[in-house]
Scaffold this motif. Structure first.
Motif, PDB file in Angstrom:
ATOM      1  N   ARG B 109      -9.743  -0.444   9.346  1.00 41.79           N
ATOM      2  CA  ARG B 109      -9.214  -1.798   8.455  1.00 41.79           C
ATOM      3  C   ARG B 109      -8.661  -1.291   6.966  1.00 41.79           C
ATOM      4  O   ARG B 109      -8.704  -0.187   6.803  1.00 41.79           O
ATOM      5  CB  ARG B 109     -10.441  -2.584   8.215  1.00 41.79           C
ATOM      6  CG  ARG B 109     -10.913  -3.199   9.271  1.00 41.79           C
ATOM      7  CD  ARG B 109     -12.334  -3.971   9.456  1.00 41.79           C
ATOM      8  NE  ARG B 109     -12.343  -4.826   8.204  1.00 41.79           N
ATOM      9  CZ  ARG B 109     -13.757  -5.209   7.618  1.00 41.79           C
ATOM     10  NH1 ARG B 109     -14.802  -4.825   7.958  1.00 41.79           N
ATOM     11  NH2 ARG B 109     -13.492  -6.322   6.798  1.00 41.79           N
ATOM     12  N   ARG B 112      -9.001  -2.618   0.975  1.00 37.20           N
ATOM     13  CA  ARG B 112      -9.213  -3.528   0.221  1.00 37.20           C
ATOM     14  C   ARG B 112     -10.341  -4.399   1.042  1.00 37.20           C
ATOM     15  O   ARG B 112     -11.297  -4.947   0.513  1.00 37.20           O
ATOM     16  CB  ARG B 112      -8.348  -4.376  -0.001  1.00 37.20           C
ATOM     17  CG  ARG B 112      -7.578  -3.776  -1.351  1.00 37.20           C
ATOM     18  CD  ARG B 112      -6.309  -4.868  -1.828  1.00 37.20           C
ATOM     19  NE  ARG B 112      -5.308  -3.953  -2.646  1.00 37.20           N
ATOM     20  CZ  ARG B 112      -5.588  -3.852  -4.091  1.00 37.20           C
ATOM     21  NH1 ARG B 112      -6.875  -4.337  -4.552  1.00 37.20           N
ATOM     22  NH2 ARG B 112      -4.828  -2.911  -4.716  1.00 37.20           N
ATOM     23  N   GLU B 113     -10.255  -4.526   2.427  1.00 36.97           N
ATOM     24  CA  GLU B 113     -11.227  -5.333   3.078  1.00 36.97           C
ATOM     25  C   GLU B 113     -12.341  -4.515   3.319  1.00 36.97           C
ATOM     26  O   GLU B 113     -13.486  -5.418   3.256  1.00 36.97           O
ATOM     27  CB  GLU B 113     -10.596  -5.338   4.626  1.00 36.97           C
ATOM     28  CG  GLU B 113      -9.119  -5.996   4.806  1.00 36.97           C
ATOM     29  CD  GLU B 113      -8.558  -5.743   6.101  1.00 36.97           C
ATOM     30  OE1 GLU B 113      -9.322  -5.981   7.116  1.00 36.97           O
ATOM     31  OE2 GLU B 113      -7.379  -5.632   6.419  1.00 36.97           O
TER      32      GLU B 113
END
Lengths: 365, 239
Positions: B109, B112-113
């Motif tokens: 991922r 930031r996530e």
């Protein structure tokens, strides 16, 4: 788990980096005016600085981030330069276009070169790349159409007909040599700025984070899902591409090539290694600082012949022992200043209060 | 449901057999402890499960898929997280960046996530105050916590803990055990190699005893501790 309404975010920029960004843009703009403002000698010095800086940034990405200690980058400098000469002399391609295309040829060479050298680790990898570079030099020296072992010159007509030369001659009343120097210089300026920006961008992405992880501990990185091999291949090919363009550009400006010069391990790897080591490996600022130091030393000591090389060697060794993070590393550790910040700082609700200790270590990344 | 299944796994380094026909399985939500004298092949077993070293014989299935020939990276992505016996932090990266690597790559991922998820794991493992310090500057306890935190950041279905309590004081150990118990309660399957038996036995459902690369016994912790054979080869040294 904390259930409070805390918002965690990441920050990379610093105040120093913001100011530096503005200053850097101004420096590049002023530098672009150099061919109109200073003598041809100085333009040539600046060209040398810029192209060596690009080579240093490339070697830094290879060795300082991907852990690929290549001492065979001259293979890509020489092959890039020779493919440019080949395209211009044999196919009549515009020298400027040929210089750009040379990057692809260097990358093509990197595929078989990487296929063999990636089987080796650490110092063995370095020796392997050197052997490959020597092999390429020997093969190129057989290329009779490009002068074989003695080399050849770039045809004068090709330089005259180069993109932009006519325009500069007409508009600013320059001589051909002056105009082609100016064009090569601008190319070098754009290349240097683009390289620094590109590498900085890479290091700030997820891939850059993974690269730093691989550099620090490859086993752990693999266990956490990082594809170490793919990253190394990516870096190897990218740096071959940029190094190839740089090689072509250097010999576009020199207008004369020979296998011994174009595949010189001293000029294109040893000096570059010196620049990166004294400036600070593993940072983008390091090669910039190292380049300035190297240029000053070269200007003041080059009259001493081989003593000059001895002095360079001693400075290199002293740096490795007393300041392994280089001059920039030393400075950055003392002041906490980073001009190209890569650190991801964790901040709470937008404030830095959990995050005071970002200063330690000269390495950012 | 069976999460991990080892079938006749063997591995030798030259004349030295480090895994000899190892067969066992772990169900989803289980906590399995592994004990055995030094050199019994415990860490090797983890290296075989994570793919750091390849097996000579036998097969490993994870979530019903044969992963015997799958790379460590792919096994991590499919949900096997691990800690190393000797902590292996990314020393020049900060503690938070160490977790970002694990979160961003281990879960495929964006940085930031996973940032706030990583921050929460740092809170849970008591490392939040060190978030922006270089991992190379941490103490032993903090390094052990970082190992655990980093493994958690990959969101593992199966967590392999390699002597995570070793070398810690009684108090430090108790805190770490609490964290592991909380992780296990959330549904993460745990396999835990440990010499600190009281810590181990307070968490695990089953105990597997390894000796010279062979499975000597597998059963309830109490039964294993009372077994004559186990007492002789393992605890016997201390009596």
């Amino acid at each position: 788990m904390s259930s409070t309404a805390q918002t965690w975010t990441t920050k990379t920029g610093t105040r120093a980096s913001g100011l530096f960004g503005v200053a850097a843009i101004l420096v590049v703009i002023v530098a672009a005016g150099a061919p109109f403002l200073v003598s041809r000698d100085i333009v040539q010095d600046l060209f040398f600085i810029l192209t060596m800086l690009v080579l240093a940034q490339n070697w830094n990405l290879l060795a300082g981030y991907a852990g690929l200690l290549s001492i065979g980058q001259q293979a890509f400098v020489g092959f890039g330069a020779y493919s440019m000469f080949g395209m211009v002399i044999l196919l009549g391609v515009d020298p400027l276009l040929a210089t750009l295309l040379a990057g692809f040829f260097a990358m093509l060479l990197a595929i078989p070169a990487g296929f063999f050298s990636f089987r080796l680790q650490g110092a063995y990898f370095g020796v392997g790349t050197w052997v490959i570079a020597e092999a390429v030099r020997l093969v190129v020296a057989q290329w009779k159409a490009l002068g074989g072992g003695t080399g050849t010159s770039l045809p004068g007509e090709a330089r005259k007909a180069m993109f932009g030369v006519e325009f500069l001659k007409d508009t600013f009343d320059m001589k051909t040599s002056q105009a082609s120097d100016a064009i090569a210089y601008w190319f070098a300026l754009v290349l240097a700025a683009a390289t620094v920006l590109l590498f900085y961008r890479i290091l700030r992405t997820r891939q850059g984070l993974g690269l730093a992880a691989v550099r620090d501990n490859e086993t752990a990185a693999r266990a956490l899902g990082v594809n170490a091999q793919r990253m190394k291949v990516f870096v190897y090919l990218t740096t071959a591409f940029v190094t190839g363009i740089t090689g072509a550009l250097i010999y576009l400006q020199k207008a004369r090539i020979s296998p011994d010069a174009a595949f010189s391990v001293t000029d294109w790897t040893a000096y570059v290694l010196f620049i990166v080591v004294i400036g600070g490996i593993g940072t983008i600022e390091g090669p910039i600082v190292g380049m300035i130091v190297f240029f000053v030393l070269q200007k003041t000591l080059s009259d001493f012949g081989s003593v000059y090389l001895l002095i360079l060697g001693f400075i290199g060794i002293a740096t490795m022992i007393f300041a392994p993070a280089g001059l920039w590393g030393l400075f950055s550790a003392r002041t906490g200043i980073q001009l190209f910040p890569i650190r991801r700082r964790l901040v709470l609700n937008g404030s830095d209060h959990i995050a005071q200790n970002t200063r330690e270590g000269g390495f950012n990344g | 449901m069976t999460l991990l299944q080892l079938d006749g796994i063997s591995k030798s380094f030259g004349a030295l057999t480090v895994a000899d026909d190892i067969t066992f399985s772990v169900s989803e939500g289980e906590a399995l402890g592994i004990i055995g004298p030094n050199g019994a092949g415990k860490s090797t077993l983890f290296n075989l499960i994570t793919g750091t070293i390849g097996a000579d014989k036998g097969s490993i299935r994870f979530l019903g898929e044969d992963v015997t020939r799958v790379s460590p990276m792919q096994r991590c992505l499919s949900g096997i997280g691990r800690t190393f016996q000797i902590p292996q932090p990314f020393e020049k990266l900060t503690v938070f960046e160490n977790l970002l690597v694990a979160g961003a790559f281990g879960q495929q991922r964006g940085e930031r996530e996973v940032a706030s998820e990583c921050a929460e794991i740092l809170v849970e493992t008591g490392l939040i105050a060190e978030a922006n310090k270089p991992a190379g500057s941490l103490s032993l306890l903090q390094r052990k916590r970082l190992e655990l935190a980093r493994a958690l950041a990959t969101k593992p279905k199966l967590l392999l803990l390699d002597e995570i309590a070793g070398g810690l004081t009684e108090g430090e150990c108790a805190v770490l055990v609490e964290t592991i118990r909380a992780v296990h309660r959330r549904g993460v399957t745990v396999i835990w190699i440990e010499h600190v038996l009281h810590a181990l036995n307070s968490v695990v459902d089953h105990l597997l005893v390894l000796h010279f690369g062979r499975v000597l016994g597998l059963g309830a912790p109490q039964d294993m501790m009372n077994s004559q054979e186990v007492r002789e080869i393992y605890l016997g040294m201390e009596v």
